[in-house]
Design a protein around this motif. Structure first.
Motif: not given
Length: 112
Positions: A20-27, A74-89
């Motif tokens: 949510g720091n103004g840039r998209p993020t992936i965990l 999360l229940k399984e791995m691998p899982t990737q979560i994509f967040f927009n620039e506002r930190g919303e999934e």
């Protein structure tokens, strides 16, 4: 031919402020002994070589069980979560995928 490197593993508490720091993020949640998790980590590391401005973080879902299980459900791995620039999934995917599919996902969610 050189071996592809995986993303360095991060502690969630060290990177969560970037969501949510103004840039998209992936965990990218995975486990060290999981072949698919390692494959995804190497793919994301390759993306970061081309685009060091991206925020893509590897999280060990086994070591960080409270984060992976209780915060992100999360229940399984691998899982990737994509967040927009506002930190919303905006997107989540469980499992591994090939580079062309990842490129489509990155474009759709504002990384490219």
């Amino acid at each position: 031919m050189s071996e592809k490197k995986a993303l360095p593993v991060n502690e969630y508490k060290q990177i969560k402020h970037n969501i949510g720091n103004g840039r998209p993020t992936i965990l990218a949640f995975g486990m060290s002994h999981c072949y698919s998790c390692l494959a995804m980590s190497k793919l994301f590391a390759e993306v970061l070589e081309k685009h060091p401005e991206y925020q893509i973080y590897a999280i060990d879902g086994q070591k960080e069980r409270i984060v992976s299980r209780d915060i992100y459900k999360l229940k399984e791995m691998p899982t990737q979560i994509f967040f927009n620039e506002r930190g919303e999934e905006v997107f989540r995917h469980t499992g591994a995928y090939k580079k062309p599919v990842l490129e489509i996902i990155l474009k759709k969610w504002g990384f490219v």
